[in-house]
Design a protein around this motif. Sequence first.
Motif, mmCIF file in Angstrom:
data_model
loop_
_atom_site.group_PDB
_atom_site.id
_atom_site.type_symbol
_atom_site.label_atom_id
_atom_site.label_comp_id
_atom_site.label_asym_id
_atom_site.label_seq_id
_atom_site.Cartn_x
_atom_site.Cartn_y
_atom_site.Cartn_z
ATOM 1 N N GLN A 2 45.551 32.613 53.858
ATOM 2 C CA GLN A 2 44.389 32.934 53.006
ATOM 3 C C GLN A 2 44.584 34.264 52.298
ATOM 4 O O GLN A 2 44.370 34.381 51.087
ATOM 5 C CB GLN A 2 43.108 32.971 53.845
ATOM 6 C CG GLN A 2 42.561 31.601 54.221
ATOM 7 C CD GLN A 2 41.252 31.724 54.990
ATOM 8 O OE1 GLN A 2 41.122 32.522 55.915
ATOM 9 N NE2 GLN A 2 40.278 30.914 54.616
ATOM 10 N N ILE A 3 44.979 35.266 53.060
ATOM 11 C CA ILE A 3 45.156 36.610 52.502
ATOM 12 C C ILE A 3 46.216 36.617 51.402
ATOM 13 O O ILE A 3 46.054 37.258 50.361
ATOM 14 C CB ILE A 3 45.543 37.602 53.623
ATOM 15 C CG1 ILE A 3 44.362 37.800 54.589
ATOM 16 C CG2 ILE A 3 45.976 38.939 53.030
ATOM 17 C CD1 ILE A 3 44.723 38.588 55.834
ATOM 18 N N LEU B 115 39.661 50.500 51.564
ATOM 19 C CA LEU B 115 39.616 49.205 50.863
ATOM 20 C C LEU B 115 39.341 48.060 51.834
ATOM 21 O O LEU B 115 38.616 47.110 51.509
ATOM 22 C CB LEU B 115 40.936 48.968 50.126
ATOM 23 C CG LEU B 115 41.104 49.711 48.806
ATOM 24 C CD1 LEU B 115 42.522 49.545 48.272
ATOM 25 C CD2 LEU B 115 40.105 49.218 47.762
ATOM 26 N N LYS B 116 39.905 48.132 53.020
ATOM 27 C CA LYS B 116 39.679 47.077 54.019
ATOM 28 C C LYS B 116 38.195 46.985 54.376
ATOM 29 O O LYS B 116 37.634 45.889 54.522
ATOM 30 C CB LYS B 116 40.512 47.375 55.274
ATOM 31 C CG LYS B 116 40.513 46.233 56.278
ATOM 32 C CD LYS B 116 41.484 46.517 57.427
ATOM 33 C CE LYS B 116 41.513 45.343 58.400
ATOM 34 N NZ LYS B 116 42.446 45.593 59.519
ATOM 35 N N ASN C 267 33.159 39.956 52.503
ATOM 36 C CA ASN C 267 33.677 38.720 53.130
ATOM 37 C C ASN C 267 35.040 38.309 52.578
ATOM 38 O O ASN C 267 35.320 37.120 52.371
ATOM 39 C CB ASN C 267 32.683 37.556 52.949
ATOM 40 C CG ASN C 267 31.369 37.817 53.655
ATOM 41 O OD1 ASN C 267 31.355 38.263 54.796
ATOM 42 N ND2 ASN C 267 30.272 37.538 52.974
ATOM 43 N N LEU C 268 35.883 39.321 52.321
ATOM 44 C CA LEU C 268 37.244 39.061 51.863
ATOM 45 C C LEU C 268 38.230 39.656 52.862
ATOM 46 O O LEU C 268 37.971 40.702 53.452
ATOM 47 C CB LEU C 268 37.484 39.686 50.479
ATOM 48 C CG LEU C 268 36.717 39.076 49.301
ATOM 49 C CD1 LEU C 268 36.916 39.915 48.051
ATOM 50 C CD2 LEU C 268 37.160 37.646 49.049
ATOM 51 N N ALA D 188 39.416 39.061 45.022
ATOM 52 C CA ALA D 188 40.027 40.312 45.477
ATOM 53 C C ALA D 188 40.385 41.199 44.288
ATOM 54 O O ALA D 188 40.140 42.414 44.303
ATOM 55 C CB ALA D 188 41.274 40.003 46.310
ATOM 56 N N PHE D 189 40.953 40.612 43.241
ATOM 57 C CA PHE D 189 41.349 41.398 42.078
ATOM 58 C C PHE D 189 40.123 41.967 41.353
ATOM 59 O O PHE D 189 40.113 43.112 40.907
ATOM 60 C CB PHE D 189 42.179 40.530 41.126
ATOM 61 C CG PHE D 189 42.814 41.313 40.001
ATOM 62 C CD1 PHE D 189 43.354 42.571 40.212
ATOM 63 C CD2 PHE D 189 42.875 40.774 38.721
ATOM 64 C CE1 PHE D 189 43.939 43.293 39.181
ATOM 65 C CE2 PHE D 189 43.452 41.484 37.674
ATOM 66 C CZ PHE D 189 43.989 42.751 37.906
ATOM 67 N N LYS D 190 39.075 41.154 41.265
ATOM 68 C CA LYS D 190 37.858 41.618 40.598
ATOM 69 C C LYS D 190 37.238 42.788 41.370
ATOM 70 O O LYS D 190 36.811 43.793 40.782
ATOM 71 C CB LYS D 190 36.861 40.465 40.496
ATOM 72 C CG LYS D 190 35.670 40.757 39.624
ATOM 73 C CD LYS D 190 34.851 39.498 39.368
ATOM 74 C CE LYS D 190 33.733 39.786 38.383
ATOM 75 N NZ LYS D 190 32.943 38.585 38.085
ATOM 76 N N LEU D 191 37.210 42.655 42.696
ATOM 77 C CA LEU D 191 36.659 43.722 43.533
ATOM 78 C C LEU D 191 37.502 44.986 43.399
ATOM 79 O O LEU D 191 36.974 46.105 43.314
ATOM 80 C CB LEU D 191 36.614 43.253 44.998
ATOM 81 C CG LEU D 191 35.935 44.176 45.993
ATOM 82 C CD1 LEU D 191 34.459 44.358 45.651
ATOM 83 C CD2 LEU D 191 36.073 43.614 47.410
ATOM 84 N N LEU D 192 38.811 44.816 43.353
ATOM 85 C CA LEU D 192 39.726 45.950 43.228
ATOM 86 C C LEU D 192 39.526 46.671 41.892
ATOM 87 O O LEU D 192 39.497 47.914 41.833
ATOM 88 C CB LEU D 192 41.165 45.456 43.355
ATOM 89 C CG LEU D 192 42.257 46.502 43.606
ATOM 90 C CD1 LEU D 192 41.963 47.318 44.858
ATOM 91 C CD2 LEU D 192 43.614 45.813 43.714
#
Length: 826
Positions: free
Chosen positions: A330-331, A680-681, A688-689, A716-720
């Motif tokens: 998943q990751i 970031l974690k 919930n990622l 993940a990319f959008k959040l980053l």
Amino acid sequence: MGIFNKHITEDLNKFLDSKNQDLFEVVFKKLNSVNKENYRKLLQYIYCILKDTRNNENELTALNIHFERIIDEEEKTLIVEFLWHYYFEFQHISEKRDVVNEILKNKISDLNQEVKKDLHLPTNNKKLTRQIFENRKIDRKHLNYFKSLNKTASLLPETLINLKINQQNSLSRFYEYNPVYLPAEKDNLTDLNSFVLYNTKEFNDIRTLRIDNTPLLQLIKNIVLFDCENSMQRFSPFNFQQLTNLNEHHGTKFSFFLIVTFSNKENLNSIKTKVKRLKERYYIPNQSSYIITSEEFEYLVGQVHDNKPEINFLEPANSAFWEDFYLETQINGLYELRSIKMMNVYSLCFNQKIKEYILTHIFSKDIKHSLVTEDTKQEIFNLPNEDILKLKDLLSNVLDLIINTDLKSSISNNIVDATKIVLDDFILKNEGLLDLIKKSINVRSNRIFISWDNLEENPANEIIILSYRDQGNFNYHFYPNVNEITISKYTKIKSFFPALFFKKNHEWSKYNLLRDYYKILDHPIRANHFNWNKLNKKIQYIKPEKTIDISWDLESDYSGSETRITYKISFDNNRHNTCNPSDLHIYYEDDNKQKRIQPIRWIYENLELEENRMLVQKLDELIEEFNPVEMLIDTEQQENDLKIIRNQFNFGEESAGRLWKILLSRKAAISSPETLYNDLKTIFNRNNLDMVSQGHFESTWINPESESLVPRGNKAFKLLCNYLGLPTTYLRIIYTIKNRNINGRRNATRIYSKLLKDLFNDGCFDEGANPKQILKNKINYYQNNHNFDELGIDEEKPLAGLITLIDLIKPELSFKEVKSIEKREE
């Protein structure tokens, strides 16, 4: 389905007893079929459904009775014979007239005189003699029939039953001596007619017919389409919308529109397909379809249930190794490694040789025939070495668990002479893996193995299923599957699956099947007579607690890529295309103009070419030629946006793909890589990622020299980017770059295929459709199911972006007329 069937049969007899049966007994007595007694309860069920639905004759009511059970032509003929007598006797009994029908009276008088005449037989002409006797017999039969009618019977047509020609030919055998079994044809409409007419011709032929200067359609109240809904050229004008319009503007009085349809496959998707297409073709309202299930049919006619497979799940059902492996895939965006396709491969790990084969053919660069796609292979080898080794070690431990289960012995103990074993097509085509499997279970020949597609056609009495497959969902349906198989009652099927991989999947598939059956069977009659809310509570009670992560579009890609079945589509001038079953095509039927997208296999199984002209265009070819990625993107504007971003963050002339990594490396330099990783974690967990490993983070995310263009996972990319303060325009710039490389183009084709399938199937490309209005009502669905940034559509203005896409694609549509579609097996 046990919960379902038990619940329905509990209330079925009560429903049959709830209606007055006087008319039914009159109708049943009239039937000529020698087998009618075997079908008494089924016909009684149809009678009760009709009686319950015909409540209001002042407005048009639609009813579709659909039979899930595949039934033969003789059974269909009995049903339509019942309908003919039902409508005739209903009108005959209910007609209120005090005036004697003089035409009927005179007809009886004429026939009386005719049958009393002496017969003058020729000499030496046996053929003519037989004909004279036959004519006299017909006259007597007609006389007796007319005498049985009320003297006041008008015999004016009130019901029109539309039939296929072969159905009419079968039905006519029972009406050989019936003077009121008449077609809706000019030469047969005289001064004495029938309450019921049958028709095999086009609507335009019917609308010109008259009786005593009154248009026939102004007399008709009931329109019936019996097993002829696919004959679009002839019968599509008999649709609810058209009938309503005729009532409102042309003096007709249609009050009941009945469509009787039958399945060609006994599964939920077949029902959904029929109901959906019927709504689209004949514009019937919601909840107009009443489904008579296979189990109801069998119960009512006293037939034996078909066998269902015995499903065995072998422990263990849980493993920390599998959970960790699952999480890592998943990751790292490696869905294929946890796909049903690959879990079926892992399930067959009977010994160390097979284990080594699996690990080698996933994690070795130099292997030609990998077990995974080229895209997945590249994604694996883009990972840091420590992450690859971690994945390999985890999978190795999982495979050891499978080796230690009782799977191999369960199979060996159940193999007898002529046993057939069902395996996935992907495994059957992999000779190296198949050879190792054969040796491990002491099988010499490949003939013992069959694919899912060959299962129902196989005459074997003993079948073992080792490759899991359930029904999927409506857009990506798989049949046959472990929940839906139609086989002989003499065939025993056993399936063996590791609980670790498939038990949760199966629990969800059973729940989804019951839930979807509940929805498709929902009807006011069910609600009023079958304790429908109580059944819903029973279904909700078995809903699994834990959700599962399945991407059915990816599963469809993986399952369709290795099939041994292909389809040949033939066009004019000896041109043809050869396609895999899952290849999507845009299609429309000439008289319909509703453009839809379905796999070629679906088109082959559900649409009839014999009577309808069909045109198609392969979706992949449209996307490749049109290239929506390039058409939707204003590259000049993106270059300007990129300059602004570079100036804002002091990037100089750095390439776009390095910018997010440079920003992260700057933050890591201020604090430390470990501190930044933990920050970031925390943010990822809050959303919930799952976060990548720290090693991957340091070797890739904060390393501007790494080859990674974008982190795995759109969320993940959008959040980053939000964390780094990068605008959404930057996301779209990166996705544009990504979609230009080979892997990116494949991904772009897949995501645009998914989007276009929704747009076409929602009617956005239909003639006269208002796409803006359609999408306004469904925009939340599109936002939740499609990544607009990756598609090159502004998330802030999704409606405008979708309308632009539709407008750009319309001129690119170019259809070819299909002459034939041929199914082939390699």
